[in-house]
Scaffold this active site. Structure first.
Site, PDB file in Angstrom:
ATOM      1  N   ARG A  60      -1.184 -10.782  -6.076  1.00 50.68           N
ATOM      2  CA  ARG A  60      -0.928  -9.332  -6.024  1.00 50.68           C
ATOM      3  C   ARG A  60      -0.715  -8.769  -7.432  1.00 50.68           C
ATOM      4  NH1 ARG A  60       2.310  -5.543  -7.968  1.00 50.68           N
ATOM      5  NH2 ARG A  60       4.103  -6.912  -7.697  1.00 50.68           N
ATOM      6  N   HIS A 112      12.147 -10.664 -12.065  1.00 54.42           N
ATOM      7  CA  HIS A 112      10.681 -10.459 -12.096  1.00 54.42           C
ATOM      8  C   HIS A 112      10.350 -10.040 -13.534  1.00 54.42           C
ATOM      9  CE1 HIS A 112       6.884  -8.704 -10.146  1.00 54.42           C
ATOM     10  NE2 HIS A 112       6.889  -8.110 -11.325  1.00 54.42           N
ATOM     11  N   CYS A 143       0.557  -4.105 -15.063  1.00 57.98           N
ATOM     12  CA  CYS A 143       0.713  -3.023 -14.086  1.00 57.98           C
ATOM     13  C   CYS A 143      -0.207  -1.880 -14.464  1.00 57.98           C
ATOM     14  CB  CYS A 143       2.165  -2.547 -14.046  1.00 57.98           C
ATOM     15  SG  CYS A 143       2.397  -1.162 -12.916  1.00 57.98           S
ATOM     16  N   ASN A 191       2.803 -11.230 -15.585  1.00 55.61           N
ATOM     17  CA  ASN A 191       4.095 -11.860 -15.311  1.00 55.61           C
ATOM     18  C   ASN A 191       4.161 -13.135 -16.122  1.00 55.61           C
ATOM     19  OD1 ASN A 191       2.975 -10.686 -12.539  1.00 55.61           O
ATOM     20  ND2 ASN A 191       5.180 -10.454 -12.594  1.00 55.61           N
TER      21      ASN A 191
HETATM   22  P1  HMG Z   1      -0.015  10.059  -3.000  1.00 55.44           P
HETATM   23  O1  HMG Z   1      -1.348  10.439  -3.573  1.00 55.44           O
HETATM   24  O2  HMG Z   1       1.166  10.873  -3.375  1.00 55.44           O
HETATM   25  O3  HMG Z   1      -0.041   9.858  -1.413  1.00 55.44           O
HETATM   26  O4  HMG Z   1       0.237   8.559  -3.417  1.00 55.44           O
HETATM   27  P2  HMG Z   1      -0.567  10.698  -0.231  1.00 55.44           P
HETATM   28  O5  HMG Z   1       0.323  10.383   0.905  1.00 55.44           O
HETATM   29  O6  HMG Z   1      -0.767  12.142  -0.640  1.00 55.44           O
HETATM   30  O7  HMG Z   1      -2.005  10.049   0.061  1.00 55.44           O
HETATM   31  C1  HMG Z   1      -3.115  10.153  -0.804  1.00 55.44           C
HETATM   32  C2  HMG Z   1      -4.251   9.326  -0.245  1.00 55.44           C
HETATM   33  O8  HMG Z   1      -3.925   7.960  -0.254  1.00 55.44           O
HETATM   34  C3  HMG Z   1      -4.593   9.677   1.204  1.00 55.44           C
HETATM   35  O9  HMG Z   1      -5.983   9.435   1.366  1.00 55.44           O
HETATM   36  C4  HMG Z   1      -3.819   8.630   1.984  1.00 55.44           C
HETATM   37  O10 HMG Z   1      -4.354   8.372   3.243  1.00 55.44           O
HETATM   38  C5  HMG Z   1      -3.955   7.424   1.093  1.00 55.44           C
HETATM   39  P3  HMG Z   1      -7.032  10.647   1.446  1.00 55.44           P
HETATM   40  O11 HMG Z   1      -6.550  11.494   2.583  1.00 55.44           O
HETATM   41  O12 HMG Z   1      -6.921  11.357   0.114  1.00 55.44           O
HETATM   42  O13 HMG Z   1      -8.332   9.949   1.667  1.00 55.44           O
HETATM   43  N1  HMG Z   1      -2.847   6.507   1.255  1.00 55.44           N
HETATM   44  C6  HMG Z   1      -2.987   5.189   1.520  1.00 55.44           C
HETATM   45  N2  HMG Z   1      -4.068   4.414   1.710  1.00 55.44           N
HETATM   46  C7  HMG Z   1      -3.839   3.104   1.968  1.00 55.44           C
HETATM   47  N3  HMG Z   1      -2.618   2.560   2.029  1.00 55.44           N
HETATM   48  C8  HMG Z   1      -1.518   3.301   1.852  1.00 55.44           C
HETATM   49  C9  HMG Z   1      -1.687   4.674   1.590  1.00 55.44           C
HETATM   50  N4  HMG Z   1      -0.818   5.674   1.363  1.00 55.44           N
HETATM   51  C10 HMG Z   1      -1.534   6.779   1.160  1.00 55.44           C
HETATM   52  N5  HMG Z   1      -0.321   2.738   1.917  1.00 55.44           N
HETATM   53  C11 HMG Z   1       1.188   6.396  -2.984  1.00 55.44           C
HETATM   54  C12 HMG Z   1       1.446   7.878  -3.056  1.00 55.44           C
HETATM   55  C13 HMG Z   1       2.542   5.716  -2.914  1.00 55.44           C
HETATM   56  C14 HMG Z   1       0.366   6.079  -1.745  1.00 55.44           C
HETATM   57  C15 HMG Z   1       0.414   5.968  -4.250  1.00 55.44           C
HETATM   58  O14 HMG Z   1       1.101   6.464  -5.361  1.00 55.44           O
HETATM   59  C16 HMG Z   1       0.261   4.488  -4.378  1.00 55.44           C
HETATM   60  O15 HMG Z   1      -0.439   3.857  -3.608  1.00 55.44           O
HETATM   61  N6  HMG Z   1       0.927   3.884  -5.392  1.00 55.44           N
HETATM   62  C17 HMG Z   1       0.927   2.454  -5.553  1.00 55.44           C
HETATM   63  C18 HMG Z   1       0.822   2.131  -7.008  1.00 55.44           C
HETATM   64  C19 HMG Z   1       0.825   0.637  -7.165  1.00 55.44           C
HETATM   65  O16 HMG Z   1       0.407  -0.096  -6.288  1.00 55.44           O
HETATM   66  N7  HMG Z   1       1.314   0.166  -8.332  1.00 55.44           N
HETATM   67  C20 HMG Z   1       1.356  -1.229  -8.606  1.00 55.44           C
HETATM   68  C21 HMG Z   1       2.317  -1.970  -7.738  1.00 55.44           C
HETATM   69  S1  HMG Z   1       3.995  -1.801  -8.255  1.00 55.44           S
HETATM   70  C22 HMG Z   1       4.166  -2.961  -9.513  1.00 55.44           C
HETATM   71  O17 HMG Z   1       3.215  -3.574  -9.930  1.00 55.44           O
HETATM   72  C23 HMG Z   1       5.551  -3.193 -10.040  1.00 55.44           C
HETATM   73  C24 HMG Z   1       6.164  -4.520  -9.564  1.00 55.44           C
HETATM   74  O18 HMG Z   1       5.323  -5.604  -9.893  1.00 55.44           O
HETATM   75  C25 HMG Z   1       7.520  -4.693 -10.233  1.00 55.44           C
HETATM   76  C26 HMG Z   1       7.428  -4.496 -11.763  1.00 55.44           C
HETATM   77  O19 HMG Z   1       6.833  -5.345 -12.445  1.00 55.44           O
HETATM   78  O20 HMG Z   1       7.908  -3.449 -12.218  1.00 55.44           O
HETATM   79  C27 HMG Z   1       6.383  -4.513  -8.054  1.00 55.44           C
HETATM   80 MG    MG Z   2       5.294  -6.608 -11.770  1.00 54.62          MG
END
Ligand code: HMG
Ligand code: MG
Length: 304
Positions: free
Chosen positions: A17, A209, A242, A251
């Site tokens: 992931r 993490h 990220c 990581n």
């Molecule tokens: P948004 O644009 O505000 O959401 O994004 P929305 O509700 O307005 O939806 C926009 C579109 O996305 C819509 O599609 C939804 O259906 C779709 P459209 O109608 O335009 O075709 N949608 C989804 N599709 C699939 N699965 C879903 C989903 N939700 C909405 N779950 C949202 C808000 C949270 C969805 C967006 O900002 C997002 O997906 N962010 C994720 C970013 C991400 O994955 N970042 C990396 C992971 S975190 C990380 O790496 C940190 C970590 O490792 C710890 C560290 O190291 O710090 C964990």
């Molecule tokens: Mg991370």
């Protein structure tokens, strides 16, 4: 061996992931499946296998349902997935995830960039996910980005991390990750933050993490061990970065962490040689060398 360190740790393998999410070229699902299967065979008790986020935000994770459907599951192993909202949770439920991860941040600026909402809004959004997880007997993990520094706002106060820990605890999280998204934390700071947040959540359910951007991750893991942390996240071959933290590298490499634990006599239950093989497998697919000193050293030694 320093007997005051934990005698056993849980290593959560996040390569499939966190490691792969930032890759620009689309990686076929069968490669991801083989990677997870190899990691399962290596003995991890917990693998972060996929992420049900918006594919517009993180295109590489669009194959998550396929990956979850294709992996060979070993009984007892926890396969975790990221779920930022109910849409993600429903996909996770359909995919049979064992654990869902709700993820926020100790920095407002990063929450906006990563999940398009404030910290407060994210907690509200997670309320339904947390409830649904409990109703379906799925483990709930919380992750807090930028616990040691933020690419947008700079310094982050330990009190801000503790505040998010409290909120995630109140949602019913079984485990909470303290994440150094951009790898800027240093050993004493890490110990301080861990000790502050341990006042809000059981020490044995807190995890470290660490991204290795500034080369501090192993030192930070050792520092965390000294204050009793016994869960660490790492990524095979040091994959990762990220998409919403520019310049952040992967990581800490799992192979390096395992080598450290072996030397300390700390039990992990994981076969380092099998992880090296998995690291070589994914690095070959990506066409580059592993970002793991231990992986490359062991591979070179084998080659004679
Ligand atoms: P948004 O644009 O505000 O959401 O994004 P929305 O509700 O307005 O939806 C926009 C579109 O996305 C819509 O599609 C939804 O259906 C779709 P459209 O109608 O335009 O075709 N949608 C989804 N599709 C699939 N699965 C879903 C989903 N939700 C909405 N779950 C949202 C808000 C949270 C969805 C967006 O900002 C997002 O997906 N962010 C994720 C970013 C991400 O994955 N970042 C990396 C992971 S975190 C990380 O790496 C940190 C970590 O490792 C710890 C560290 O190291 O710090 C964990
Ligand atoms: Mg991370």
């Amino acid at each position: 061996m320093n007997t005051s360190l934990p005698q056993q740790v849980k290593i959560v393998e996040v390569g499939p992931r966190d490691g792969l999410q930032n890759e620009k070229e689309s990686i076929p699902a069968d490669i991801k499946i083989e990677l997870v299967n190899r990691l399962t065979a290596a003995g991890f008790a917990n693998i972060e296998a996929a992420s049900f986020v918006s594919p517009k935000w993180v295109p590489q994770m669009a194959t998550s349902a396929e990956v979850m459907a294709g992996i060979s599951r070993k009984p007892g192993v926890i396969y975790s997935v990221l779920t930022p909202n109910m849409k993600g949770f429903e996909a996770a439920l359909a995919a049979g995830a064992d654990e869902v991860v709700i993820f926020s941040s100790a920095s407002e600026a990063f929450a906006q960039k990563n999940i398009n909402c404030s910290i407060e809004e994210s907690i509200e959004r997670f309320r339904d996910v947390a409830l649904a997880a409990k109703q379906n007997n799925i483990r709930l993990r919380g992750s807090i980005s930028c616990a040691f520094g933020c690419p947008y706002q700079g310094e982050v106060a330990p009190a801000s991390v503790a505040d998010v820990v409290r909120r995630l605890r109140d949602l019913g999280c079984d485990e909470i990750d303290i994440a150094d998204t951009i790898g800027v934390g240093t050993a004493r700071q890490v110990q301080n933050v861990m000790q502050v947040v341990a006042q809000e959540f059981p020490l044995h359910s807190l995890s470290g993490h660490f991204h290795d951007t500034y080369g501090q991750a192993l030192a930070n893991i050792y520092a965390s061990l000294e204050v009793g942390i016994s869960i660490f996240h790492s990524s095979v071959a040091g994959l990762g970065g990220c998409p919403y933290a520019k310049g952040a590298t992967g990581n800490v490499a799992t192979e390096d962490v395992l080598f450290l634990m072996q030397g300390l006599g700390i039990h992990t239950g994981i076969d380092l040689n099998a992880v090296v093989d998995a690291g070589q497998f994914i690095s070959t697919h990506l066409g580059r060398k592993a970002v793991s000193r231990a992986c490359n050293a062991i591979a070179a030694k084998r080659a004679g």
